[in-house]
Design a protein around this motif. Structure first.
Motif, PDB file in Angstrom:
ATOM      1  N   ALA A 235       0.804  -1.224   0.000  1.00 49.09           N
ATOM      2  CA  ALA A 235       0.000   0.000   0.000  1.00 49.09           C
ATOM      3  C   ALA A 235       0.835   1.272   0.000  1.00 49.09           C
ATOM      4  CB  ALA A 235      -0.932  -0.004   1.219  1.00 49.09           C
ATOM      5  N   ILE A 236       2.150   1.172  -0.202  1.00 50.31           N
ATOM      6  CA  ILE A 236       2.978   2.381  -0.068  1.00 50.31           C
ATOM      7  C   ILE A 236       3.059   3.203  -1.350  1.00 50.31           C
ATOM      8  CG2 ILE A 236       4.363   1.423   1.805  1.00 50.31           C
ATOM      9  CD1 ILE A 236       6.596   0.940  -0.186  1.00 50.31           C
ATOM     10  N   GLU A 237       2.514   2.701  -2.452  1.00 48.58           N
ATOM     11  CA  GLU A 237       2.437   3.477  -3.706  1.00 48.58           C
ATOM     12  C   GLU A 237       3.806   3.944  -4.177  1.00 48.58           C
ATOM     13  OE1 GLU A 237      -0.551   6.567  -3.666  1.00 48.58           O
ATOM     14  OE2 GLU A 237      -1.751   5.478  -2.185  1.00 48.58           O
ATOM     15  N   ILE A 238       4.730   3.018  -4.302  1.00 47.16           N
ATOM     16  CA  ILE A 238       6.073   3.351  -4.772  1.00 47.16           C
ATOM     17  C   ILE A 238       6.197   2.974  -6.242  1.00 47.16           C
ATOM     18  CG2 ILE A 238       6.980   1.113  -3.984  1.00 47.16           C
ATOM     19  CD1 ILE A 238       9.646   2.550  -3.418  1.00 47.16           C
ATOM     20  N   ASP A 239       6.867   3.817  -7.013  1.00 46.46           N
ATOM     21  CA  ASP A 239       7.052   3.501  -8.431  1.00 46.46           C
ATOM     22  C   ASP A 239       8.482   3.018  -8.669  1.00 46.46           C
ATOM     23  OD1 ASP A 239       8.733   5.768  -8.621  1.00 46.46           O
ATOM     24  OD2 ASP A 239       7.067   7.053  -9.268  1.00 46.46           O
ATOM     25  N   ALA A 240       8.760   2.620  -9.915  1.00 44.79           N
ATOM     26  CA  ALA A 240      10.060   2.027 -10.243  1.00 44.79           C
ATOM     27  C   ALA A 240      11.202   3.015 -10.039  1.00 44.79           C
ATOM     28  CB  ALA A 240      10.048   1.518 -11.685  1.00 44.79           C
ATOM     29  N   ALA A 241      10.975   4.297 -10.349  1.00 40.85           N
ATOM     30  CA  ALA A 241      12.032   5.300 -10.199  1.00 40.85           C
ATOM     31  C   ALA A 241      12.389   5.495  -8.724  1.00 40.85           C
ATOM     32  CB  ALA A 241      11.595   6.617 -10.827  1.00 40.85           C
ATOM     33  N   GLU A 242      11.389   5.579  -7.854  1.00 39.92           N
ATOM     34  CA  GLU A 242      11.648   5.715  -6.417  1.00 39.92           C
ATOM     35  C   GLU A 242      12.394   4.494  -5.885  1.00 39.92           C
ATOM     36  OE1 GLU A 242       8.023   8.440  -4.671  1.00 39.92           O
ATOM     37  OE2 GLU A 242       7.640   6.317  -5.034  1.00 39.92           O
ATOM     38  N   SER A 243      11.955   3.324  -6.313  1.00 42.64           N
ATOM     39  CA  SER A 243      12.587   2.092  -5.854  1.00 42.64           C
ATOM     40  C   SER A 243      14.049   2.040  -6.269  1.00 42.64           C
ATOM     41  CB  SER A 243      11.837   0.881  -6.420  1.00 42.64           C
ATOM     42  OG  SER A 243      12.353  -0.327  -5.917  1.00 42.64           O
ATOM     43  N   ALA A 244      14.339   2.441  -7.512  1.00 45.30           N
ATOM     44  CA  ALA A 244      15.719   2.433  -8.001  1.00 45.30           C
ATOM     45  C   ALA A 244      16.584   3.453  -7.266  1.00 45.30           C
ATOM     46  CB  ALA A 244      15.725   2.715  -9.503  1.00 45.30           C
ATOM     47  N   ALA A 245      16.015   4.636  -6.981  1.00 43.91           N
ATOM     48  CA  ALA A 245      16.774   5.665  -6.270  1.00 43.91           C
ATOM     49  C   ALA A 245      17.134   5.211  -4.855  1.00 43.91           C
ATOM     50  CB  ALA A 245      15.966   6.963  -6.229  1.00 43.91           C
ATOM     51  N   LEU A 246      16.191   4.582  -4.177  1.00 46.33           N
ATOM     52  CA  LEU A 246      16.456   4.113  -2.819  1.00 46.33           C
ATOM     53  C   LEU A 246      17.418   2.929  -2.824  1.00 46.33           C
ATOM     54  CD1 LEU A 246      12.924   4.432  -1.194  1.00 46.33           C
ATOM     55  CD2 LEU A 246      14.883   5.950  -0.941  1.00 46.33           C
ATOM     56  N   LEU A 247      17.335   2.074  -3.843  1.00 39.66           N
ATOM     57  CA  LEU A 247      18.275   0.956  -3.939  1.00 39.66           C
ATOM     58  C   LEU A 247      19.701   1.479  -4.095  1.00 39.66           C
ATOM     59  CD1 LEU A 247      17.860  -2.380  -5.794  1.00 39.66           C
ATOM     60  CD2 LEU A 247      19.945  -1.084  -6.095  1.00 39.66           C
ATOM     61  N   ALA A 248      19.884   2.497  -4.933  1.00 38.27           N
ATOM     62  CA  ALA A 248      21.219   3.071  -5.130  1.00 38.27           C
ATOM     63  C   ALA A 248      21.765   3.647  -3.831  1.00 38.27           C
ATOM     64  CB  ALA A 248      21.158   4.147  -6.214  1.00 38.27           C
ATOM     65  N   ALA A 249      20.893   4.296  -3.042  1.00 37.88           N
ATOM     66  CA  ALA A 249      21.331   4.870  -1.765  1.00 37.88           C
ATOM     67  C   ALA A 249      21.650   3.790  -0.739  1.00 37.88           C
ATOM     68  CB  ALA A 249      20.245   5.804  -1.227  1.00 37.88           C
ATOM     69  N   ALA A 250      20.881   2.693  -0.766  1.00 34.15           N
ATOM     70  CA  ALA A 250      21.041   1.640   0.238  1.00 34.15           C
ATOM     71  C   ALA A 250      22.183   0.683  -0.091  1.00 34.15           C
ATOM     72  CB  ALA A 250      19.743   0.848   0.356  1.00 34.15           C
ATOM     73  N   HIS A 251      22.545   0.603  -1.357  1.00 33.26           N
ATOM     74  CA  HIS A 251      23.502  -0.407  -1.805  1.00 33.26           C
ATOM     75  C   HIS A 251      24.789  -0.440  -0.986  1.00 33.26           C
ATOM     76  CE1 HIS A 251      26.390  -2.446  -4.478  1.00 33.26           C
ATOM     77  NE2 HIS A 251      25.346  -3.126  -4.895  1.00 33.26           N
ATOM     78  N   PRO A 252      25.440   0.703  -0.716  1.00 29.41           N
ATOM     79  CA  PRO A 252      26.700   0.645   0.056  1.00 29.41           C
ATOM     80  C   PRO A 252      26.521   0.106   1.467  1.00 29.41           C
ATOM     81  CG  PRO A 252      26.450   2.771  -1.057  1.00 29.41           C
ATOM     82  CD  PRO A 252      25.143   2.069  -1.168  1.00 29.41           C
ATOM     83  N   PHE A 253      25.389   0.402   2.088  1.00 32.15           N
ATOM     84  CA  PHE A 253      25.157  -0.054   3.459  1.00 32.15           C
ATOM     85  C   PHE A 253      25.020  -1.574   3.504  1.00 32.15           C
ATOM     86  CE2 PHE A 253      24.056   4.363   3.491  1.00 32.15           C
ATOM     87  CZ  PHE A 253      24.388   4.818   4.758  1.00 32.15           C
ATOM     88  N   PHE A 254      24.278  -2.136   2.545  1.00 25.71           N
ATOM     89  CA  PHE A 254      24.128  -3.590   2.479  1.00 25.71           C
ATOM     90  C   PHE A 254      25.463  -4.235   2.095  1.00 25.71           C
ATOM     91  CE2 PHE A 254      19.738  -2.446   2.542  1.00 25.71           C
ATOM     92  CZ  PHE A 254      19.026  -3.570   2.938  1.00 25.71           C
ATOM     93  N   GLU A 255      26.178  -3.596   1.183  1.00 25.74           N
ATOM     94  CA  GLU A 255      27.445  -4.156   0.698  1.00 25.74           C
ATOM     95  C   GLU A 255      28.452  -4.284   1.832  1.00 25.74           C
ATOM     96  OE1 GLU A 255      29.690  -1.867  -2.243  1.00 25.74           O
ATOM     97  OE2 GLU A 255      29.614  -3.644  -3.537  1.00 25.74           O
ATOM     98  N   GLU A 256      28.447  -3.340   2.780  1.00 23.91           N
ATOM     99  CA  GLU A 256      29.357  -3.410   3.931  1.00 23.91           C
ATOM    100  C   GLU A 256      29.161  -4.680   4.732  1.00 23.91           C
ATOM    101  OE1 GLU A 256      29.223  -0.052   6.480  1.00 23.91           O
ATOM    102  OE2 GLU A 256      29.912   1.376   4.954  1.00 23.91           O
TER     103      GLU A 256
END
Length: 322
Positions: free
Chosen positions: A117-138
């Motif tokens: 129900a959060i109404e997220i689109d593909a662009a938002e999802s991709a932007a947040l994935l790019a921001a989160a990637h380094p944290f998960f990678e650590e």
């Protein structure tokens, strides 16, 4: 003339023990369902209690696909990774499904809102994935986009054997009730805290606030584990899963749940009944909070068949047992 194809319809939340949905049960009128059940035989029941991490509809779907796994370890992420080609058939690495969500902070508890129900689109999802990637990678976790915006596929050894609760179990409940408690999950809980702080600063959430939709402030992990080689089988036909009842059931909106059931009865259920009448080899799986019941075509004697037509099961009684 070609033989009619087999059909298998799987219905999650067909029965619901929450107060409003349970109160709506006695007045449900589902003639197509009752007619179909009078013609089919109950061939399998999977009964457990509501404390299982994997709800009945996920257990039933996994079995239909030939996936065998302990409770909380049905490897949905690994299955999707294989389907979209980012995991090889022989890959035994652990995968997890990361669903972005809104944690609703109350006075005493933090409750999981429905990620659907959060109404997220593909662009938002991709932007947040790019921001989160380094944290998960650590933490040695590789992130990949899923087919569904707002969901990511995560790959790391930590997910192998880590039991997690399905989103469908956790929505609307305190986070603490369903979060993994194993010592192995400690790095993930720390990562969740880091992600909460990161998400708070993201422009995506500023834009969401301007649109009047809830902020994305955390994630939920589920679908963890590794997939066995050769699963699902090449000739496996997945059931058709209807999510028509899901939203109303999770919100315990009895009127909307009953209305959705009426639409199912005149739509997909009526279609399945028509297929049966045309000679198709059909299967119906009804799932609730505790149980899944699978109904299928079986040969019966003439007396048994005739009796079933006049002694139709009441839909409310069948659904209440789930």
């Amino acid at each position: 003339m070609a033989e009619p194809l087999p059909r298998h319809l799987l219905i999650p939340f067909a029965g619901r023990g929450s107060p409003a949905c349970r109160a709506a049960l006695p007045s449900l009128r589902l003639p197509s369902l009752e007619s179909l059940l009078s013609r089919l035989s109950l061939v399998e029941t999977d009964m457990q209690d509501e404390s299982t991490r994997s709800p009945p509809h996920e257990r039933a779907l996994a079995k239909a696909l030939g996936v065998s796994a302990p409770d909380g370890c049905i490897p949905w992420a690994a299955l999707e990774a294989r389907q979209i080609g980012i995991a090889e058939p022989g890959d035994r690495e652990g995968w997890g499904l990361v669903a972005l969500c809104n944690w609703q902070v109350g006075i005493d508890d933090v409750v999981l809102g429905d990620p659907a129900a959060i109404e997220i689109d593909a662009a938002e999802s991709a932007a947040l994935l790019a921001a989160a990637h380094p944290f998960f990678e650590e933490d040695g976790i590789a992130l990949h986009p899923s087919r569904t915006p707002g969901r990511w596929l995560a790959r790391a050894p930590i997910f192998n054997g880590l039991a997690t609760a399905s989103i469908d179990r956790a929505v609307g409940h305190p986070i603490s009730q369903w979060s993994p408690l194993a010592e192995a999950a400690r790095p993930l809980r720390r990562l969740q805290n880091e992600m909460q702080m990161l998400l708070y600063t993201q422009r995506v959430n500023d834009d969401r606030a301007a649109r009047g939709v809830p902020p994305i402030n955390s994630f939920w992990l589920s679908g963890t584990g590794a997939l066995q080689a050769g699963v699902p089988l090449a000739d496996t036909t997945a059931p058709t899963v209807s999510d028509a009842l899901r939203v109303a059931a999770l919100r315990d909106d009895g009127a909307a749940w009953a209305e959705a059931w009426q639409a199912l009865d005149t739509g997909a259920i009526a279609g399945l009944l028509a297929d049966y009448t045309a000679g198709a080899d059909i299967t119906l799986t009804l799932c609730g909070d505790r149980a899944a019941q699978r109904y299928a075509v079986q040969q019966r004697g003439l007396m048994s068949w005739a009796r079933s037509l006049f002694d139709r099961p009441r839909a409310a009684s069948v659904l209440e047992a789930l």
